[in-house]
Design an enzyme around this catalytic site. Structure first.
Site, PDB file in Angstrom:
ATOM      1  N   ASP A 284     -10.862  -1.669  12.381  1.00 35.32           N
ATOM      2  CA  ASP A 284      -9.664  -2.075  13.161  1.00 35.32           C
ATOM      3  C   ASP A 284      -9.366  -1.356  14.724  1.00 35.32           C
ATOM      4  O   ASP A 284      -9.230  -2.178  15.491  1.00 35.32           O
ATOM      5  CB  ASP A 284      -8.279  -1.716  12.073  1.00 35.32           C
TER       6      ASP A 284
ATOM      7  N   ARG B 178      -1.097   9.874   6.207  1.00 40.43           N
ATOM      8  CA  ARG B 178      -0.388   9.168   7.273  1.00 40.43           C
ATOM      9  C   ARG B 178       0.554   9.932   7.853  1.00 40.43           C
ATOM     10  O   ARG B 178       0.807   9.895   9.340  1.00 40.43           O
ATOM     11  CB  ARG B 178       0.171   7.588   6.615  1.00 40.43           C
TER      12      ARG B 178
ATOM     13  N   ASP C  39       0.324   1.114   5.077  1.00 45.80           N
ATOM     14  CA  ASP C  39       0.107   2.099   6.113  1.00 45.80           C
ATOM     15  C   ASP C  39       0.899   1.858   7.229  1.00 45.80           C
ATOM     16  O   ASP C  39       1.362   2.830   8.000  1.00 45.80           O
ATOM     17  CB  ASP C  39      -1.186   2.274   6.494  1.00 45.80           C
TER      18      ASP C  39
ATOM     19  N   SER D  54     -12.970  -2.326   2.879  1.00 47.38           N
ATOM     20  CA  SER D  54     -11.982  -1.413   3.651  1.00 47.38           C
ATOM     21  C   SER D  54     -11.708   0.078   2.982  1.00 47.38           C
ATOM     22  O   SER D  54     -11.385   0.086   1.621  1.00 47.38           O
ATOM     23  CB  SER D  54     -10.596  -2.159   3.391  1.00 47.38           C
TER      24      SER D  54
END
Length: 416
Positions: A17, A96, A125, A177
């Site tokens: 990404d 995160r 996320d 992923s």
């Protein structure tokens, strides 16, 4: 017409990404792109990252070493809470907030007018990043291309990367992923999207932090951990920082097939998703900490703490780390850890964690009280009065029902 920016700070991992985001952002916004990568233990994933970011159009790349802060201020508080979201030990969830916090600091330092992330609009996320950004820079614009761009599948992203000569470590066949840090590795996508498919844990190259239980050694590995106020401070008699303990437990646990979780979880956005998680060291740490709490926490505190753990896990999973409630719950948890000091010995064997011993100077366990042999510290006849009082509401209710039934000429129900 997209709003234009002069300088955009990108949360950059070098994965699929964010690899395509640098040229895409330049094409669509014409802005200077500053990439920021938070080192939370990705290890080899950081190799060559600066060269890649600069070649694809970033003006600079920050690689921030957040490992110590990550462990001490995010991982350990969650371990002390015993928080797990549907058995998942929150590896991505609590990574995160610290990354986003550092990104905000750099964005302010650089005078950026927007922050961009590459999180999918279907995932958790995006919430975790943006709530942290709002907590520290409520005025900052946030760009989330997955919600509106034309590259709306991983296959299209790969095609875009190939067209723009962006090097990738994956292809259309190995396109899981993944998210990796010092605590865990997650796998999603491809054949895992169908819960009817068995996870390929024995497939070469799938697992990265260890082996499957099928391939683990035939002899157990014995380890001992010492905790001070809920914090691990030594492993096998050697004093170590919590970070180093986790890294070593990853090695020992991984080698013995510890910490694999295949789960269909409930995402914050409302859908169910399937993931396979590798958390070898974390799984051991949770098991040891829980074992120590068995002898150092009283019943009422232990049971209430289990309720707190559920809420704590929800807050972390939902990206609400920087909320007053999470901070308040951590204060409660810390108060429960004052006596969680002692030693735990475990055996690791083919995916299993087998308790061997637990000791603590604050142990509430009394062998004299619990023994089946003769003792002089517990009067068993006291139980009669206790049971009479404990069962009094039940007895009164039954007597009342019996009287009412007899008045109506109905036979009082017998036990069947």
């Amino acid at each position: 017409m997209k709003k234009q920016y002069k300088k955009i700070v990108l949360a950059y991992s070098g994965g699929l990404d964010t690899s395509v985001l640098i040229p895409w952002l330049k094409e669509n916004y014409g802005a200077e792109i500053i990439a920021v990568s938070g080192n939370v233990g990705q290890a080899s994933e950081l190799e060559g990252l600066e060269e890649k970011a600069l070649k694809t159009g970033a003006s600079k790349l920050y690689i921030e070493d957040l490992q110590e802060e990550f462990v001490n201020d995010y991982v350990i508080p969650t371990v002390k809470a015993g928080a797990a979201y549907e058995k998942y030990l929150l590896g991505t969830s609590f990574a995160r907030p610290i990354i986003a916090k550092r990104i905000v600091e750099i964005a302010k330092k650089e005078g950026a007018d927007a922050i961009c992330h590459g999180c999918t609009g279907k995932g958790n996320d995006q919430v975790r990043f943006e709530l942290a950004i709002k907590a520290f820079a409520p005025e900052m614009d946030i760009i989330a291309p997955w919600r509106f761009w034309e590259l709306n599948s991983r296959e299209k992203e790969i095609e875009y990367a190939e067209k723009h000569n962006i090097p990738l470590k994956i292809n259309k066949e190995t396109n899981y992923s993944k998210d990796k840090n010092l605590w865990h590795l997650s796998h999603e996508g491809l054949d895992l999207e169908d819960p009817a498919n068995e996870a390929p844990i024995q497939k070469p190259g799938f697992l990265e932090l260890g082996v499957s239980p099928y391939d683990a050694p035939d002899t157990p590995t014995k380890i001992s951990l010492h905790f001070e106020k809920g914090i691990p401070v030594s492993l096998n008699g050697e004093e170590m920082k919590p970070l180093d303990i986790i890294l070593k437990l990853n090695e020992l646990g991984g080698a013995n097939g510890i910490g694999l979780l295949d789960v269909v979880e409930n995402r914050l956005v409302g859908m169910k998703s399937r993931g396979v998680y590798e958390t070898p060291g974390g799984t051991i740490l949770y098991a040891a900490h829980e074992k120590l709490e068995e002898i150092t926490l009283d019943k009422e505190t232990a049971h209430y703490k289990q309720q707190v753990a559920l809420k704590f896990a929800d807050l972390v999973y939902n990206g609400q780390w920087y909320t007053p409630l999470r901070k308040a719950l951590s204060a409660f948890v810390d108060s429960t850890q004052e006596t969680v000091t002692g030693d735990v010995t475990l055996k690791l064997y083919k995916g299993n964690i087998i308790p061997c011993s637990v000791t603590s100077p604050f142990s509430l366990y009394s062998s004299g009280m619990a023994t089946f042999d003769e003792d002089d510290c517990y009067n068993q006849s006291d139980s009669e009065g206790f049971i009479n009082l404990f069962g009094l509401p039940l007895k009164v209710r039954a007597l009342n029902d019996k009287e009412l039934f007899e008045k109506e000429g109905i036979h009082f129900p017998s036990v069947e």
